[in-house]
Design an enzyme around this catalytic site. Structure first.
Site, PDB file in Angstrom:
ATOM      1  N   ASP A   1     -19.592   2.709 104.957  1.00  0.00           N
ATOM      2  CA  ASP A   1     -20.353   2.926 106.186  1.00  0.00           C
ATOM      3  C   ASP A   1     -19.912   4.260 106.790  1.00  0.00           C
ATOM      4  OD1 ASP A   1     -22.119   2.696 108.248  1.00  0.00           O
ATOM      5  OD2 ASP A   1     -21.487   0.711 108.903  1.00  0.00           O
TER       6      ASP A   1
HETATM    7  C1  BGC Z   1     -24.188   1.738 110.721  1.00  0.00           C
HETATM    8  C2  BGC Z   1     -24.946   1.400 109.466  1.00  0.00           C
HETATM    9  C3  BGC Z   1     -25.954   2.470 109.176  1.00  0.00           C
HETATM   10  C4  BGC Z   1     -25.248   3.798 109.083  1.00  0.00           C
HETATM   11  C5  BGC Z   1     -26.163   4.940 108.736  1.00  0.00           C
HETATM   12  C6  BGC Z   1     -23.676   3.148 110.747  1.00  0.00           C
HETATM   13  O1  BGC Z   1     -23.228   3.514 112.006  1.00  0.00           O
HETATM   14  O2  BGC Z   1     -23.137   0.818 110.877  1.00  0.00           O
HETATM   15  O3  BGC Z   1     -25.564   0.148 109.596  1.00  0.00           O
HETATM   16  O4  BGC Z   1     -26.668   2.170 108.022  1.00  0.00           O
HETATM   17  O5  BGC Z   1     -24.634   4.074 110.330  1.00  0.00           O
HETATM   18  O6  BGC Z   1     -27.004   5.263 109.767  1.00  0.00           O
END
Ligand code: BGC
Length: 729
Positions: free
Chosen positions: A262
């Site tokens: 993530d």
């Molecule tokens: C989130 C994810 C997301 C990623 C990309 C993160 O802050 O936890 O769910 O897919 O950002 O945008």
């Protein structure tokens, strides 16, 4: 490209080039803007590293992506195309209801169609991967991200997982498909205190039995990517958790695709306190099996050097890069780097009329009617005042939607006006947010008290002059989603005051709630004659609200997450364990499980939802009372629509194992069927019960069933007591 060619390509790549494939850039590095949801790492990327990066997230726009691909490929020594990834969560330009609402449809078929539409729109605009489905089981409504999950039940979430993966991906070679990325692996849905990014402690048994199944269902359907979660799971951050990513994900679940961290999660392991610095974090990440470092730059800064110093085997890098190249190959990017990107097609596809119709149908099917004292459906001849900050609010989509044309969203007012009725009046009533209220982007300042007074006066006059009032209230879209955790489960106080005051002049109130989580609605329900939860319904929200309130479509959603009576009950969910002092859920008995000042039963349980008619259930009949492994028992009920309106009932099958080697939930969902029933119609609904449906992790952690008595419960909600018993021998 053949496998041999892929491997040849890999062998021909320099170490820097290979590491490049493992780097994901945030949009702003390439375009100067884009969504930023957290800090990026400490390493500054060089121009060369940026040129060799294998993927980017968060960029939209067919032309922009076309240009970017062209530009980046020129910088790549082997002309390897980039992967473009984005959070296409509940629709791309045609926005569907938030995933929690999609869960309430109990219709995997419908959900699959919504994902197929999202994929078609996204692919035409040049995207290759969506960061969806989010399959974290959720039990704590304080956590803002419950809106992104299908809900609190492992079985329902698993069916939704399959539908979403099929809808997005299908046959990945098709130009209208994108690769799916399940997230957040794992257990992110149970952060302590409901605080976003907080630690998760779950017993291995609970994790395997309740939290893993939906992820597993997505993997079985062929989901191509997995995103690690931010949290620690039993004290180990997911992005450095070898047990989780190698033993469980790859060995047990058989996942062969790409693992991506993530946002910044690799370097965040330093803050978790398991790595001294970004270099150590990079080592943990690659050893655990993270193939792509999303934006933390720990891989960019340190991986090549870790390999050169012999601390990380190049073999690990090769395995990761081969998986990434494989994904690019399966998407057909080596032959067609621009794949489906097509501005002209996108122009035709985005918000196409049939997509909008599907959004309207889905939104209506996701609404949950919690209360109705004979006031709904509204009569088209009545004088109705539509009051509240959601009447004309076009932001009817959740926190993960960023439509290019927000003005295309149908507001409630537009939906009502679309019915061509007279006798309708509309008023704002109050501000959506209270003064000083925190949002993700600063604090709300409601500059003008005079304006608020005017709005209120106008609303009360209208309410008094109408036979019915529809109050459209709720949470701003920024009050849920990532970084949207809350310590209260109410709506802003200004809106509550509006409701209380309207009630004094007209008690015939229908409240429509727009929200991204279950709320504590005891007072709202008490003051309203009907209460409909519309969640964040998307592009066609206003039309769907008008359809359902006027009875042009019937409400049919069932809660995919429990609505508590009060915040203090949270976490509250239907499939809890029994305890040694079980209490009657609707009574307070001291020295029994529960509270001294509130019952344990929630206000509205999982699976609950009314229609404009009523359904009766016959007793459960079983075709036999004894079962051996390999055999099937058929459990049946006859469901009757006893009213004079057509309706759709979601018939739910629950099973309870009253005595096992470890404590078992009071019941668990094992099947559901949506049954349309015309007024007066009866239908027999049967479920097959087989031994694999009775398995659990026993005292020795074997996934098995144990002989003995089982209860089968079939009804229209998780609190049904309509049951029968059989014995597994
Ligand atoms: C989130 C994810 C997301 C990623 C990309 C993160 O802050 O936890 O769910 O897919 O950002 O945008």
């Amino acid at each position: 490209m053949t496998q041999e060619k892929l491997k040849e390509l890999l062998q021909d790549m320099s170490l820097e080039e290979k590491v490049g494939q493992m780097i994901q850039l945030p949009a702003d590095v390439l375009t100067g803007n884009g969504l930023v949801t957290g800090p990026t790492g400490t390493t500054q990327l060089t121009e060369d590293q940026i040129g060799m990066a294998g993927s980017v997230l968060g960029i939209k726009g067919a032309e922009r992506l076309y240009e970017l691909q062209k530009r980046q490929m020129e910088k790549q020594p082997h002309r390897i195309p980039m992967l473009f990834m984005l959070d296409v969560i509940n629709g791309f330009e045609t926005i569907f209801p938030i995933p929690l609402a999609l869960g309430c449809t109990f219709s995997p078929e419908l959900v699959k169609e919504t994902c197929a539409i999202a994929a078609a729109e996204a692919a035409a605009c040049g995207l290759h991967v969506t960061f969806s489905p989010m399959l974290d089981l959720v039990r704590d409504a304080r956590w803002g991200r419950v809106m992104e999950s299908p809900g609190e039940d492992p079985y329902l979430n698993s069916r939704m997982a399959e539908a979403m993966v099929e809808g997005y991906q299908g046959d990945l070679r098709r130009k209208d498909k994108v690769a799916a990325c399940l997230k957040h692996f794992a257990g992110y849905g149970y952060p302590e205190g409901g605080r976003d990014y907080d630690n998760v402690e779950l017993s291995e048994r609970t994790f395997m039995e309740d939290y893993l199944p939906a992820y597993e269902a997505a993997v079985k359907k062929g989901c191509r990517l997995v995103m690690t979660s931010f949290n620690t799971l039993n004290r180990i951050p997911s992005s450095g958790n070898k047990w989780l990513l190698r033993k469980i994900l790859r060995d047990k679940m058989g996942f062969q695709g790409v693992v991506i961290s993530d946002y910044s999660a690799i370097e965040e392991m330093v803050f978790h306190g398991v790595a001294a610095d970004a270099r150590e974090a990079a080592k943990l990440g690659i050893e655990a099996g993270v193939d792509i470092d999303m934006v933390s730059n720990a891989y960019a800064g340190h991986l090549a050097e870790l390999v050169r110093s012999g601390e990380v085997s190049e073999q690990l890098v090769d395995e990761a890069v081969l998986r990434i190249l494989q994904l690019k190959n399966d998407l057909g990017l080596f032959e067609e780097p621009f794949r489906a990107v097509d501005s002209a097609l996108a122009e035709k596809l985005l918000l196409r009329e049939d997509f909008r119709q599907k959004a309207r149908e889905t939104a209506a099917a996701s609404f949950v009617l919690l209360k109705n004292e004979g006031i709904l459906p509204l009569k088209k001849t009545e004088t109705i005042a539509w009051i509240g900050p959601f009447v004309e609010n076009p932001e009817l989509y959740g926190a993960w939607s960023f439509p290019e044309k927000p003005e295309e969203t149908v507001t409630v007012r537009q939906g009502v006006e679309g019915k061509g009725l007279s006798h309708m009046t509309f008023a704002q009533g109050c501000y959506l947010m209270d003064p000083g209220c925190p949002t993700k982007y600063g604090r709300v300042i409601n500059p003008c008290d005079e304006q608020a007074d005017l709005w209120l006066r106008e609303a009360l006059e209208m309410a008094a002059a109408s036979s019915r009032v529809v109050l459209c209230l709720g949470e701003h879209r920024d009050m849920s989603g990532e970084a949207g955790s809350r310590v209260s489960l109410g709506i802003p106080e200004g809106q509550m005051e509006l409701l209380r005051k309207v009630r004094q002049v007209n008690p015939n109130i229908v409240t429509v709630l727009f929200c991204g989580r279950p709320l504590a609605v005891k007072e709202i329900a008490g003051l309203s004659r009907a209460l409909l939860v519309a969640w964040m319904p998307g592009t066609e929200g206003g039309n769907a609200v008008a359809d359902v309130l006027f009875g042009d479509r019937v409400p049919q959603g069932k809660l995919s997450m429990t609505f508590p009576r009060t915040l203090g009950q949270v976490p509250v969910y239907y499939n809890h364990l029994m305890t040694g002092r079980p209490n009657s859920p609707r009574e307070i008995h001291l020295f029994k499980n529960g509270y001294m000042d509130e019952v344990t039963a929630p206000l509205y349980p999982f699976g609950y939802g009314l229609s404009y008619t009523e359904f009766s259930y016959s007793e459960v009949s079983l075709d036999r009372r004894e079962m051996k492994a390999g055999e099937t028992i058929t459990a049946s009920v006859t469901v009757t629509n006893t009213g004079d309106t057509d309706g759709v009932e979601t018939v739910q099958l629950y099973i309870r194992d009253p005595a096992a080697s470890v404590a078992r939930p009071v019941r668990t969902l094992k099947g559901f069927r949506k049954v349309p029933l015309a007024a007066g119609e009866s239908r027999k609904v049967s479920f097959s019960i087989e031994e694999p449906m009775l398995t659990f992790y026993d005292i020795d952690m074997n996934n098995t069933s144990e002989p003995g008595k089982f209860q089968v419960l079939i009804g229209g909600s998780s609190d049904t007591e309509n049951g029968a018993e059989f014995v597994l021998v």
